[in-house]
Design a protein around this motif. Structure first.
Motif, PDB file in Angstrom:
ATOM      1  N   PHE A  60       0.790  -1.216  -0.039  1.00 10.53           N
ATOM      2  CA  PHE A  60      -0.118  -0.101   0.326  1.00 10.53           C
ATOM      3  C   PHE A  60       0.431   1.521  -0.006  1.00 10.53           C
ATOM      4  N   LEU A  61       0.664   2.534  -0.440  1.00  6.67           N
ATOM      5  CA  LEU A  61       1.338   4.120  -0.574  1.00  6.67           C
ATOM      6  C   LEU A  61      -0.103   4.568   0.280  1.00  6.67           C
ATOM      7  N   ILE A  62       0.768   5.367   1.089  1.00  6.31           N
ATOM      8  CA  ILE A  62      -0.144   6.206   2.029  1.00  6.31           C
ATOM      9  C   ILE A  62       0.496   7.449   1.723  1.00  6.31           C
ATOM     10  N   LEU A  63      -1.061   8.624   1.637  1.00  5.93           N
ATOM     11  CA  LEU A  63      -0.357   9.661   0.952  1.00  5.93           C
ATOM     12  C   LEU A  63      -0.922  10.343   2.384  1.00  5.93           C
ATOM     13  N   HIS A  64       0.146  10.881   3.410  1.00  4.23           N
ATOM     14  CA  HIS A  64      -0.543  12.089   4.508  1.00  4.23           C
ATOM     15  C   HIS A  64      -1.005  13.321   4.200  1.00  4.23           C
ATOM     16  N   LEU A  65      -2.203  13.921   4.649  1.00  5.23           N
ATOM     17  CA  LEU A  65      -2.864  15.404   4.859  1.00  5.23           C
ATOM     18  C   LEU A  65      -2.303  15.849   5.476  1.00  5.23           C
ATOM     19  N   LYS A  66      -2.271  17.364   6.055  1.00  2.00           N
ATOM     20  CA  LYS A  66      -2.038  18.779   6.832  1.00  2.00           C
ATOM     21  C   LYS A  66      -2.288  18.120   7.497  1.00  2.00           C
ATOM     22  N   ASN A  67      -3.970  17.739   7.373  1.00  2.00           N
ATOM     23  CA  ASN A  67      -5.230  17.618   8.229  1.00  2.00           C
ATOM     24  C   ASN A  67      -5.353  15.911   9.028  1.00  2.00           C
ATOM     25  N   GLU A  68      -3.928  15.936   8.848  1.00  4.29           N
ATOM     26  CA  GLU A  68      -3.936  14.329   9.346  1.00  4.29           C
ATOM     27  C   GLU A  68      -4.940  13.279   8.961  1.00  4.29           C
ATOM     28  N   SER A  69      -5.560  13.555   7.729  1.00  3.21           N
ATOM     29  CA  SER A  69      -6.336  12.341   7.176  1.00  3.21           C
ATOM     30  C   SER A  69      -5.568  12.043   6.328  1.00  3.21           C
ATOM     31  N   ARG A  70      -6.178  10.475   5.900  1.00  4.20           N
ATOM     32  CA  ARG A  70      -4.619   9.903   4.825  1.00  4.20           C
ATOM     33  C   ARG A  70      -5.613   9.481   3.375  1.00  4.20           C
TER      34      ARG A  70
END
Length: 274
Positions: A60-70
DNA sequence: CCCTGCCTGCTG
DNA sequence: CAGCAGGCAGGG
């Protein structure tokens, strides 16, 4: 068709190009690639967010967003990620385009459309993607001979099927299970409970050795990755058994044999792998 | 446990 | 044209 070394390669190429950029807009050509919860919710939650990091877990790849959702992504067989300039022509099977700041785009294409995106919001438990069910990272210290024996040692399953069990070791697929078993000199059809101590030790040693070797071989510069449209992982010249059925074993010269194990094509040397 | 379905494209 | 492809979930 990527396995751990390829996903790691993709992460290494893509992450530095998108880190810190903002998702300004998303074009969805095929909404079925967004698995959960629904495409609209996904778009609303993600638009305007800054990408803080990209990581890998198993395949899996995970894109972490600034608002802590992913954003979780699985490429399955033919999924592909490309970072392109904003005026870059769209590939035929491009299903999602993230329009980013700095005149860049993150394009997701997938010929067979098996790949999937999931959105997990801050604090939300990920019960959707399957990422929580993954076992140990094969390159971690804990994935050692004791762990393998404790998980597989009493199973009657074929050792190749064991290596493909993502809930025990995350990231090995059909190619690298064959390559690992070749290096460990174990026949893929052997039942796990028949392995000797020496064989467990060889297996535990060859898993990280094989995967890190191919991560190294895959290494590619951003420009070359874009030029080859993310299709050239450069691993094939170095595969010793996968794809070489009917040819001679690089070790002993015996003809490599193809068998089917739980529906997956498997190649091994009947002389070297006992 | 094995088997199928999900998709498209390439190879023999 | 059938068969196969580096993945996985879901069914019997």
């Amino acid at each position: 068709m990527p396995e751990l070394p390829e996903i790691e390669t993709i992460k290494n190429v893509i992450e530095p190009q998108i880190k810190g950029l903002v998702i300004k807009k998303i074009t969805v050509n095929r909404s079925e690639v967004i698995a959960q919860p629904n495409a609209d919710k996904f778009l609303r939650a993600v638009t305007g967010q800054e990408i803080s990091a990209m990581t890998r877990k198993g395949k899996f790849l995970i894109l972490h967003l600034k608002n802590e959702s992913r954003i979780i992504l699985h490429l399955r067989m033919t999924g592909c990620l490309l970072v392109t300039p904003s005026d870059y022509p769209m590939e035929k099977h491009t299903h999602i385009i993230f329009h980013l700041s700095c005149e860049k785009e993150l394009q997701f294409s997938d010929i067979r459309r098996f790949g999937r995106f999931w959105l997990i919001r801050k604090g939300e438990k990920d019960t959707y993607s399957g990422i929580e069910k993954l076992g140990l990272e094969p390159l971690s210290r804990e994935c050692n001979v004791e762990y393998l024996k404790s998980k597989f040692g009493k199973r009657k399953k074929k050792i190749k099927e064991c290596l493909l069990d993502q809930s025990v070791i995350a990231g090995i697929g059909n190619i690298y299970s064959d390559e690992i078993l070749f290096l460990a000199k174990i026949c893929p059809a052997r039942s796990a409970d028949s392995l000797t101590e020496t064989e467990w030790e060889r297996l535990a040693e060859m898993i990280p050795e094989c995967l890190s070797y191919f991560i190294e071989k895959n290494h590619i510069e951003q420009e070359d990755y874009l030029q080859t449209k993310g299709q050239d992982y450069r691993n094939t010249p170095f595969l010793q058994v996968y794809g070489h059925a009917g040819e001679s074993c690089p070790n002993c010269g015996e003809t490599l044999v193809r068998v089917v194990i739980s529906g997956r094509s498997s190649v091994y040397c009947p002389n070297c792998q006992k």
